[in-house]
Design an enzyme around this catalytic site. Structure first.
Site, PDB file in Angstrom:
ATOM      1  N   ASP A  86       0.877  -1.174   0.000  1.00 41.50           N
ATOM      2  CA  ASP A  86       0.000   0.000   0.000  1.00 41.50           C
ATOM      3  C   ASP A  86       0.913   1.222   0.000  1.00 41.50           C
ATOM      4  OD1 ASP A  86      -1.888   1.958   0.464  1.00 41.50           O
ATOM      5  OD2 ASP A  86      -3.020   0.759   1.896  1.00 41.50           O
ATOM      6  N   HIS A 165      -7.030  10.804   5.642  1.00 42.39           N
ATOM      7  CA  HIS A 165      -8.409  10.429   5.985  1.00 42.39           C
ATOM      8  C   HIS A 165      -9.137  11.732   6.320  1.00 42.39           C
ATOM      9  CE1 HIS A 165      -7.975   5.974   6.143  1.00 42.39           C
ATOM     10  NE2 HIS A 165      -6.704   6.340   6.139  1.00 42.39           N
ATOM     11  N   GLU A 190     -10.958   1.217  -1.344  1.00 38.71           N
ATOM     12  CA  GLU A 190     -10.032   0.133  -1.025  1.00 38.71           C
ATOM     13  C   GLU A 190     -10.705  -1.065  -0.383  1.00 38.71           C
ATOM     14  OE1 GLU A 190      -7.128   1.154   2.071  1.00 38.71           O
ATOM     15  OE2 GLU A 190      -8.061   3.119   2.220  1.00 38.71           O
TER      16      GLU A 190
END
Ligand code: MN
Ligand code: MN
Length: 301
Positions: A86, A165, A190
């Site tokens: 990631d 976020h 995701e």
């Protein structure tokens, strides 16, 4: 595709992260240590002109997320493993987030395929005004049609400058939320899928591979202030790994100082996240921008 009005840096960072991801896809990672994989990914992003948006995550098997190399003598990837890589790139804080799972275990090839298929289905469904819960439904339905379950407490997210976020979650299960995808807004989608025997949720592990600054304050301790200044100057509020600062601060001392700064609520720590029943987990991720006719994928190669 309709026009979008977002900073150009998103396109540039997106192309770089996409290229790095595809380079990972083509390379055999077997025999590489997790540290070598992190260095490869982060180094290639820098070489192409974008700093990592967060430490490259190399989460193996039932570790779902948030593990980044922490040791000089890291685990070496072997046959039988699956690994989620990631990665993110940013330019001036405009960041993108993308992930891939590589399987070196034929038993999990279909889990990996199902996860990538779920992501593609979600992207196809994503456009302006689509409820975020519907994206979750598409992911969950696709996972179920392959015989797998999704990880319910991990989700995609909206992205803003220097904020990975940024407030809106894109769930991996159906939820009845009023929130809808907006134009000219950046989202990471995701899906995380696990086997039917998995719990379908993650719990925190004991590793502390990733930190980020939550509020910048003076500590009245010269050494701690030096760490805070160094992180602010190099990362602002973006996540970092102690590994990046081993040349600036002695390793053992640094981890103690980080612990203190977490207790003082100046930094926060992100532990690794592990499937609660030990199910192997696959993940794929892209960063997109919804338009009235569909989604633009920023993290294409
Ligand atoms: Mn990610
Ligand atoms: Mn993400």
């Amino acid at each position: 595709m309709s026009q979008v009005s977002i900073p150009q840096e998103y396109f540039k960072a997106g192309k770089i992260a996409g290229e790095v991801r595809e380079a990972v896809r083509k390379r055999s990672l077997l025999g590489m240590s997790l540290l070598e994989i992190c260095n490869f990914v982060e180094g290639m992003s820098r070489q192409k002109g974008a700093e990592p948006a967060f430490p490259c995550c190399v989460s193996i098997n039932s570790t779902a997320a948030h593990y980044s190399a922490l040791l000089e003598n890291e685990y070496v990837l072997k046959e039988g493993d699956i690994i989620k890589i990631d990665m993110g790139s940013h330019i001036n804080g405009y960041l993108v987030d993308t992930a891939i799972t590589m399987s070196y275990n034929p038993e999990y090839d279909s889990l990996v395929q199902a996860t990538e298929t779920s992501l593609n289905a979600a992207i196809k469904a994503a456009k302006e005004d689509v409820p975020v819960g519907y994206i979750g439904k598409v992911i969950e339905d696709t996972a179920k049609s392959w015989g797998f379950k999704t990880i319910s407490n991990l989700s995609g997210h909206s992205i803003e400058q220097y904020r990975i976020h940024a407030g809106v979650s894109i769930p991996n299960v159906w939820i009845s939320a009023n929130s809808k995808l907006k134009a000219n807004t950046i989202y990471a989608i995701e899906p995380f899928l696990t086997v039917p025997e998995g719990a379908g949720y993650v719990v925190e592990g004991s590793a502390k591979p990733i930190y980020a600054m939550s509020s910048r304050k003076k500590t009245n301790d010269k050494k701690l202030d030096e760490v805070v200044d160094e992180i602010w100057n190099t990362r602002r509020t973006l996540p970092f790994t102690p590994r990046w600062y081993w040349d600036k601060f002695p390793k053992a001392e640094l981890s103690k100082m980080l612990d203190k700064l977490v207790k003082m609520r100046i930094f926060r720590v992100y532990p690794d996240l592990i499937e609660a029943r030990g199910g192997f987990v696959a993940q794929f991720e892209h960063t997109i921008v919804p338009t009235s006719t569909g989604a633009i994928v920023l993290t294409q190669a």
